[in-house]
Structures are given as C-alpha cells and as structure tokens.
Design a protein around this motif. Structure first.
Motif, mmCIF file in Angstrom:
data_model
loop_
_atom_site.group_PDB
_atom_site.id
_atom_site.type_symbol
_atom_site.label_atom_id
_atom_site.label_comp_id
_atom_site.label_asym_id
_atom_site.label_seq_id
_atom_site.Cartn_x
_atom_site.Cartn_y
_atom_site.Cartn_z
ATOM 1 N N CYS A 184 45.833 1.090 34.078
ATOM 2 C CA CYS A 184 45.766 -0.162 33.342
ATOM 3 C C CYS A 184 47.198 -0.577 33.034
ATOM 4 O O CYS A 184 47.952 0.179 32.443
ATOM 5 C CB CYS A 184 44.976 0.050 32.045
ATOM 6 S SG CYS A 184 44.824 -1.443 31.060
ATOM 7 N N MET B 256 44.157 5.179 30.074
ATOM 8 C CA MET B 256 43.154 4.461 30.859
ATOM 9 C C MET B 256 43.474 4.548 32.350
ATOM 10 O O MET B 256 44.295 3.796 32.864
ATOM 11 C CB MET B 256 43.116 3.003 30.374
ATOM 12 C CG MET B 256 41.941 2.242 30.907
ATOM 13 S SD MET B 256 41.740 0.712 30.017
ATOM 14 C CE MET B 256 40.593 -0.099 31.128
ATOM 15 N N GLU C 30 47.968 -3.578 31.494
ATOM 16 C CA GLU C 30 48.027 -4.591 30.428
ATOM 17 C C GLU C 30 47.767 -3.834 29.127
ATOM 18 O O GLU C 30 46.758 -3.126 29.016
ATOM 19 C CB GLU C 30 46.915 -5.641 30.599
ATOM 20 C CG GLU C 30 47.072 -6.536 31.793
ATOM 21 C CD GLU C 30 48.147 -7.604 31.602
ATOM 22 O OE1 GLU C 30 48.488 -7.907 30.432
ATOM 23 O OE2 GLU C 30 48.641 -8.099 32.627
ATOM 24 N N TYR C 31 48.633 -4.001 28.159
ATOM 25 C CA TYR C 31 48.427 -3.258 26.909
ATOM 26 C C TYR C 31 47.111 -3.687 26.264
ATOM 27 O O TYR C 31 46.869 -4.862 26.024
ATOM 28 C CB TYR C 31 49.590 -3.480 25.935
ATOM 29 C CG TYR C 31 49.403 -2.629 24.717
ATOM 30 C CD1 TYR C 31 49.624 -1.257 24.781
ATOM 31 C CD2 TYR C 31 48.921 -3.173 23.530
ATOM 32 C CE1 TYR C 31 49.394 -0.448 23.692
ATOM 33 C CE2 TYR C 31 48.698 -2.376 22.430
ATOM 34 C CZ TYR C 31 48.934 -1.008 22.515
ATOM 35 O OH TYR C 31 48.692 -0.216 21.429
ATOM 36 N N CYS C 32 46.233 -2.685 26.019
ATOM 37 C CA CYS C 32 44.895 -3.023 25.534
ATOM 38 C C CYS C 32 44.530 -2.282 24.258
ATOM 39 O O CYS C 32 43.419 -2.398 23.758
ATOM 40 C CB CYS C 32 43.864 -2.747 26.628
ATOM 41 S SG CYS C 32 43.969 -1.088 27.309
ATOM 42 N N HIS D 264 42.382 -6.122 30.426
ATOM 43 C CA HIS D 264 42.940 -4.888 30.966
ATOM 44 C C HIS D 264 43.657 -5.210 32.272
ATOM 45 O O HIS D 264 43.544 -6.311 32.803
ATOM 46 C CB HIS D 264 41.821 -3.870 31.240
ATOM 47 C CG HIS D 264 41.102 -3.410 30.017
ATOM 48 N ND1 HIS D 264 41.603 -2.456 29.171
ATOM 49 C CD2 HIS D 264 39.914 -3.781 29.492
ATOM 50 C CE1 HIS D 264 40.747 -2.264 28.170
ATOM 51 N NE2 HIS D 264 39.709 -3.061 28.342
ATOM 52 N N HIS E 38 45.534 2.811 25.618
ATOM 53 C CA HIS E 38 45.972 2.143 26.857
ATOM 54 C C HIS E 38 46.555 3.103 27.888
ATOM 55 O O HIS E 38 46.194 3.059 29.067
ATOM 56 C CB HIS E 38 46.993 1.056 26.495
ATOM 57 C CG HIS E 38 47.803 0.562 27.632
ATOM 58 N ND1 HIS E 38 47.257 -0.178 28.652
ATOM 59 C CD2 HIS E 38 49.116 0.727 27.935
ATOM 60 C CE1 HIS E 38 48.226 -0.458 29.528
ATOM 61 N NE2 HIS E 38 49.337 0.078 29.114
HETATM 62 CU CU1 CUA Z 1 43.213 -1.098 29.379
HETATM 63 CU CU2 CUA Z 1 45.568 -1.060 28.943
#
Ligand code: CUA
Length: 151
Positions: A133, A144, A135-137, A98, A141
């Motif tokens: 966040c 978040m 960072e693609y999670c 993340h 996403h």
């Molecule tokens: Cu956690 Cu994007």
C-alpha cells in the motif's frame, strides 16, 4: 501591410488552438476514465465479484484477480498465478483510500472508496511479488501487504 496579415494569422491560430484545448478538456471532464467502475463501498462484501475475492479463470489463459483492500489488509493476501496468465486485476476498498503497488512491476494503482480500479498484466516469468500500500491509510499502513506467486 504584411505584418497585419501575419498578426491576423497568429491570433487566429491561437484562438483555434485554445478552442481545441477547451473543447477536449470539457469533453474529457464530463466522463470518467473507462477503467473506473463505481461500487457502493459499504456493500463491497455483497457485490460480485468482490463477494468472492480471489483469482477467477475467465478464458484460455485469462484470469480476473479481484482484491478487496481495507485497513490494513488485502483480501486475499496470498495469491498464486499460473505462469503466462493474462490477469485483469480489479481492486476496490471498503473504507479509505489505499494504494496498490506490485513492487518491481508496472502495476501501481490508487484504490478509492466507491470505485473499482483495473489493470491488466501478463505474468510471463515465475517468481514472487509483494503488493504494498503506497497511500498512507492509518496506523497499520506499513503492514498492509500481500504476496503474489507466479508458478
Ligand atoms: Cu492501506 Cu496504506
């Protein structure tokens, strides 16, 4: 004749330079940055300080803010920080990579499973910040986030 001497110096200094680069790269490659601590991502909930995430007072005006990231939330997600506090933010994740960006500040970390990332910041102004966040999670996403209030 002089040309040979200069050539010798040139090659010699180039060699010294490359050796320094090589040695320092090797030395750095062998030890992770000091800000990184390891943690078992499957045991985050049992590992102090992440078994009790949140803000902890550690000294005069000094705090630790321990945050657990997981898809797709931060724990805790509502944080109040007293104005003037020097806060060391520790963050780790239970699942995937993340991001941890406090919008409008210089706080921007990557959160990797197995590691604790830290950043220290003093909050001198009252106000609100949003942690996002970056960072693609996964599917959630974009949802978040967490809120930080400096009061
Ligand atoms: Cu956690 Cu994007």
């Amino acid at each position: 004749k002089y040309e040979k001497i200069w050539l010798f110096f040139g090659i010699g200094s180039l060699f010294v330079f490359l050796t320094i680069i090589g040695v320092s790269a090797f030395a750095q490659g062998n030890q992770p940055p000091s800000c990184l601590t390891t943690i078992d991502p499957e045991k985050v909930d049992e590992t102090p300080p992440f078994n009790k995430p949140g803000l902890v007072k550690t000294g005069d005006n000094e705090y630790q803010l321990n945050i657990v990231a997981s898809a797709f939330a931060y724990t805790p997600n509502q944080i109040e920080i007293p104005k003037g506090a020097k806060v060391t933010i520790n963050v780790t994740t239970k699942d995937v990579i993340h991001g941890f960006e406090m919008a409008g500040t210089n706080v921007n970390m990557m959160v990797e499973p197995g590691y604790v990332n830290s950043f220290t910041k003093t909050f001198n102004k009252t106000g609100q910040y949003t942690i996002v966040c970056n960072e693609y999670c996964g599917a959630g996403h974009h949802m978040m986030t967490a809120k930080v209030k400096v009061v």
